[in-house]
Design an enzyme around this catalytic site. Structure first.
Site, PDB file in Angstrom:
ATOM      1  N   ASN A  30       0.821  -1.215   0.000  1.00 28.74           N
ATOM      2  CA  ASN A  30       0.000   0.000   0.000  1.00 28.74           C
ATOM      3  C   ASN A  30       0.852   1.261   0.000  1.00 28.74           C
ATOM      4  O   ASN A  30       0.402   2.317  -0.421  1.00 28.74           O
ATOM      5  CB  ASN A  30      -0.910   0.008   1.234  1.00 28.74           C
ATOM      6  CG  ASN A  30      -1.635   1.334   1.426  1.00 28.74           C
ATOM      7  OD1 ASN A  30      -2.454   1.724   0.606  1.00 28.74           O
ATOM      8  ND2 ASN A  30      -1.287   2.056   2.495  1.00 28.74           N
ATOM      9  N   ARG A  63      -8.523   5.178   1.255  1.00 27.40           N
ATOM     10  CA  ARG A  63      -7.771   4.530   0.169  1.00 27.40           C
ATOM     11  C   ARG A  63      -6.687   5.417  -0.429  1.00 27.40           C
ATOM     12  O   ARG A  63      -5.637   4.924  -0.838  1.00 27.40           O
ATOM     13  CB  ARG A  63      -8.728   4.101  -0.951  1.00 27.40           C
ATOM     14  CG  ARG A  63      -9.292   2.701  -0.871  1.00 27.40           C
ATOM     15  CD  ARG A  63     -10.201   2.496   0.327  1.00 27.40           C
ATOM     16  NE  ARG A  63     -10.819   1.185   0.364  1.00 27.40           N
ATOM     17  CZ  ARG A  63     -12.091   0.955   0.010  1.00 27.40           C
ATOM     18  NH1 ARG A  63     -12.881   1.935  -0.366  1.00 27.40           N
ATOM     19  NH2 ARG A  63     -12.575  -0.281   0.072  1.00 27.40           N
ATOM     20  N   ARG A  96      -0.031 -12.759   3.021  1.00 30.05           N
ATOM     21  CA  ARG A  96      -0.863 -11.961   3.910  1.00 30.05           C
ATOM     22  C   ARG A  96      -0.630 -10.546   3.367  1.00 30.05           C
ATOM     23  O   ARG A  96       0.498 -10.053   3.375  1.00 30.05           O
ATOM     24  CB  ARG A  96      -0.377 -12.104   5.345  1.00 30.05           C
ATOM     25  CG  ARG A  96      -1.114 -11.230   6.389  1.00 30.05           C
ATOM     26  CD  ARG A  96      -0.357  -9.960   6.679  1.00 30.05           C
ATOM     27  NE  ARG A  96      -0.969  -9.195   7.773  1.00 30.05           N
ATOM     28  CZ  ARG A  96      -0.675  -7.921   8.030  1.00 30.05           C
ATOM     29  NH1 ARG A  96       0.224  -7.286   7.300  1.00 30.05           N
ATOM     30  NH2 ARG A  96      -1.251  -7.298   9.012  1.00 30.05           N
ATOM     31  N   ASP A 104      -0.848  -6.721   3.509  1.00 30.32           N
ATOM     32  CA  ASP A 104      -0.960  -5.692   4.538  1.00 30.32           C
ATOM     33  C   ASP A 104      -1.886  -4.547   4.107  1.00 30.32           C
ATOM     34  O   ASP A 104      -1.899  -4.144   2.947  1.00 30.32           O
ATOM     35  CB  ASP A 104       0.458  -5.127   4.782  1.00 30.32           C
ATOM     36  CG  ASP A 104       0.520  -4.110   5.902  1.00 30.32           C
ATOM     37  OD1 ASP A 104       0.280  -4.507   7.048  1.00 30.32           O
ATOM     38  OD2 ASP A 104       0.806  -2.925   5.618  1.00 30.32           O
ATOM     39  N   GLU A 139      -5.521  -8.215   4.896  1.00 32.32           N
ATOM     40  CA  GLU A 139      -5.720  -7.605   6.205  1.00 32.32           C
ATOM     41  C   GLU A 139      -6.717  -6.457   6.078  1.00 32.32           C
ATOM     42  O   GLU A 139      -6.390  -5.390   5.536  1.00 32.32           O
ATOM     43  CB  GLU A 139      -4.397  -7.067   6.783  1.00 32.32           C
ATOM     44  CG  GLU A 139      -4.568  -6.631   8.231  1.00 32.32           C
ATOM     45  CD  GLU A 139      -3.963  -5.285   8.583  1.00 32.32           C
ATOM     46  OE1 GLU A 139      -3.928  -4.950   9.761  1.00 32.32           O
ATOM     47  OE2 GLU A 139      -3.550  -4.542   7.666  1.00 32.32           O
ATOM     48  N   ARG A 145      -4.705 -19.334  12.425  1.00 36.09           N
ATOM     49  CA  ARG A 145      -3.326 -18.870  12.508  1.00 36.09           C
ATOM     50  C   ARG A 145      -2.919 -18.763  13.977  1.00 36.09           C
ATOM     51  O   ARG A 145      -3.596 -18.093  14.761  1.00 36.09           O
ATOM     52  CB  ARG A 145      -3.190 -17.498  11.848  1.00 36.09           C
ATOM     53  CG  ARG A 145      -1.753 -16.938  11.904  1.00 36.09           C
ATOM     54  CD  ARG A 145      -1.620 -15.631  11.143  1.00 36.09           C
ATOM     55  NE  ARG A 145      -2.386 -14.561  11.774  1.00 36.09           N
ATOM     56  CZ  ARG A 145      -2.668 -13.395  11.186  1.00 36.09           C
ATOM     57  NH1 ARG A 145      -2.256 -13.140   9.956  1.00 36.09           N
ATOM     58  NH2 ARG A 145      -3.373 -12.481  11.822  1.00 36.09           N
TER      59      ARG A 145
END
Ligand code: QV4
Ligand code: CA
Length: 502
Positions: free
Chosen positions: A115, A173, A210, A212, A248, A352
């Site tokens: 991101n 965003r 995974r 982020d 996530e 997990r």
């Protein structure tokens, strides 16, 4: 003809929900901040023999190296480039780990930070884990390369350039999350660089990611990136396997961005799970174990097939992210074993297990002043190895929850009952519950029904050959077992399964 095409598409699109674990294994463990060399060893000496299906690793990409505070764990969430040298080791060590873990059937899942790059205040020419030059002031990251054009600032309309209001989906965003330079993932060039990074890892043999901070990326942009990902390496995975994706997204309700916007693209972290389970285990707000009778979707969680679940994670075990005070961690070891035991016994979600390091927790007015502290390390910031004690626990500040007998044996339990539905629920209307999985095995805090025989309780001990180092449980001809568990016991629950029969 049309039907055939539809079937193929369905087959393809569901694959990213599958963790592709080997030999009926069902759980992954997050070896938070472990070095690659230690993870390789752990796969061979512990994870494979004890039925763990995979490891979530800390971000392998080049990251900023900070000195104030001194090398915090969160510096790894500030990428400088997609070079593969980090506090956990270099590219050769990463490759060696992936190969050795895969060779013993343990998958590797990468924490992908896509991101953003480092914080806007990251400066110029400061340290980075592979030594690459960067300039956060001019948004110049020549080792990717990214330049100012590749960031979102023009699209963000808040005064500070930061996310100021989580009720505005555009801010969330397109603006900066805690000042982190926000990538313009709608650009083909940026998508290409991110996909190239992830594909390098896929080709090295990882089983998935995974991802982020997905709440801070548009689902359409993520979808475009995921579509560019290669199939998994056929040296270890069957041909046509899509990478496993866990996004996530922290959705505890109350915000316009919901997990359901992302469940079409891959699994999503179900943060309600740990927050609510913590409330139940702590008996807060009048919650009782018996209310877990419809645990999962019945509690407003996403569909089981979309969820990645955990009791705590690397953020909320130290007050970062969300989840709140109810989150149970290794610091409350007795409650923690009950919570993780319940999670692993219950069929909901992909599970997990968290594996942590200890830090000098210092809570002042409800805030941990030392929530930044990095893993056990030497004076120069190099992460320490994970030494194993003769009793198989870990030394030097590594907690190794995944090696606690109660947790390890419930990981095995989950593998034994894989695919079996929850059955024979019993409760006393309060905090005593018992349930089975299919017709076979049970987890209990009081009485339940299963096949006659003598079983070894895998919480208080281990089955070793034909004997049991813990409690023995007699199941009578009527299928019922009667026993007492005292409220004051360190582990106030038992679990027996087909493989623990004596
Ligand atoms: C600070 C201020 C800013 C200010 C800036 C000025 O907070 O307001 O503008 O200084 O320079 C660290 C510091 C943070 C600092 C920031 C930038 O803690 O104070 O900003 O760096 O210098 C981890 C840590 C963060 C850390 C970040 C980057 O938790 O504290 O920020 O790494 O190093 C939301 C998100 C969710 C997120 C969660 C924590 O929706 O996606 O918050 N979770 C993931 C990871 C998490 C990680 C990030 C996202 C970011 O699990 O570990 O944050 O990659 O809920
Ligand atoms: Ca963003």
């Amino acid at each position: 003809m049309k039907l055939l095409v539809l079937a193929t598409l369905l087959g393809l699109s569901s694959a990213q929900f599958d963790p592709h674990m080997k030999d009926g294994r069902t759980s992954l463990v997050h070896l938070f901040e472990w070095r690659w060399a230690d993870i390789a060893e752990e796969c061979e000496r512990y994870l494979a023999p004890n039925g763990y299906g995979g490891v979530q690793i800390s971000p392998p990409s080049e990251h900023i190296v900070l000195t104030n505070p001194w090398q915090p764990w969160w510096q790894r969430y500030q990428p400088i480039s997609y070079n593969l040298c980090s506090r956990s080791g270099n590219e050769n060590e990463l490759r060696d780990m992936i190969t050795r873990c895969n060779n013993v059937g343990v998958n590797i899942y990468v924490d992908a930070v896509i991101n953003h790059m480092c914080g806007a205040g990251g400066g110029e020419g400061k340290h980075s884990s592979c030594g690459s030059y960067f300039n956060a002031n001019t948004k110049d990251f020549p080792s990717v390369p990214y330049s100012a054009w590749d960031f979102n600032d023009g699209k963000c309309h808040t005064g500070s350039g930061e996310i100021e209001n989580y009720n505005d989906i555009y801010q969330v965003r397109d603006c900066r999350l805690v000042s982190l330079l926000d990538l313009a993932l709608e650009k083909d060039y940026v998508r290409g660089k991110v996909a190239e990074y992830m594909n390098t890892l896929i080709d090295m043999g990882v089983a998935g990611f995974r991802v982020d901070a997905c709440k801070h990326m548009w689902p359409g942009d993520l979808s475009a990136v995921f579509r560019r990902l290669n199939n998994l390496n056929t040296k270890w995975f069957s041909s046509g396997s899509r990478p496993f994706i866990v996004q996530e997204v922290i959705d505890l309700g109350g915000e316009p961005i919901t997990a359901s916007e992302y469940t079409g693209l891959g699994r999503v972290t179900e943060f309600k799970y740990g927050a609510k389970l913590g409330t139940v285990i702590r008996k807060w707000s009048g919650e009782k174990l018996s209310y877990l009778v419809n645990w999962g979707e019945g509690w407003g969680m996403m569909a089981s097939g979309k969820a990645l679940v955990f009791v705590d994670n690397h953020d909320n075990q130290r007050g970062h992210g969300a989840g709140g005070a109810s989150i149970v961690t290794f610091w409350d070891s007795r409650l923690y074993k009950i919570a993780v035991g319940l999670m692993l016994a219950h069929p909901y979600g992909v599970t997990r297990v968290m594996s942590s390091f200890r830090w000098d927790r210092n809570i002042v007015n409800g805030q941990d002043e030392n929530d930044w502290m990095g893993p056990p390390s030497y004076g120069d910031g190099t992460t320490k190895p994970v030494p194993i004690n003769p009793d198989s626990t870990c030394a030097d500040g590594w907690v190794c929850e995944h090696r606690w007998r109660q947790i390890r044996n419930m990981v095995i339990f989950r593998n034994v009952v894989n695919g079996e539905p929850l059955s024979n629920w019993w409760d006393n209307g309060s905090n005593q519950v018992a349930f089975g999985r299919g017709s076979r095995e049970i987890v209990v805090t009081k009485s339940s029904k299963t096949k006659p025989g003598t079983y070894c309780d895998v919480i208080s001990g281990d089955k070793q050959g034909s004997s049991c180092t813990g409690k023995q449980v007699q199941v009578g001809g009527d299928g019922y077992a009667y026993f007492n568990i005292s409220n004051s016991e360190e582990d106030p629950f038992i679990a027996i399964h087909a493989d623990s029969k004596l």
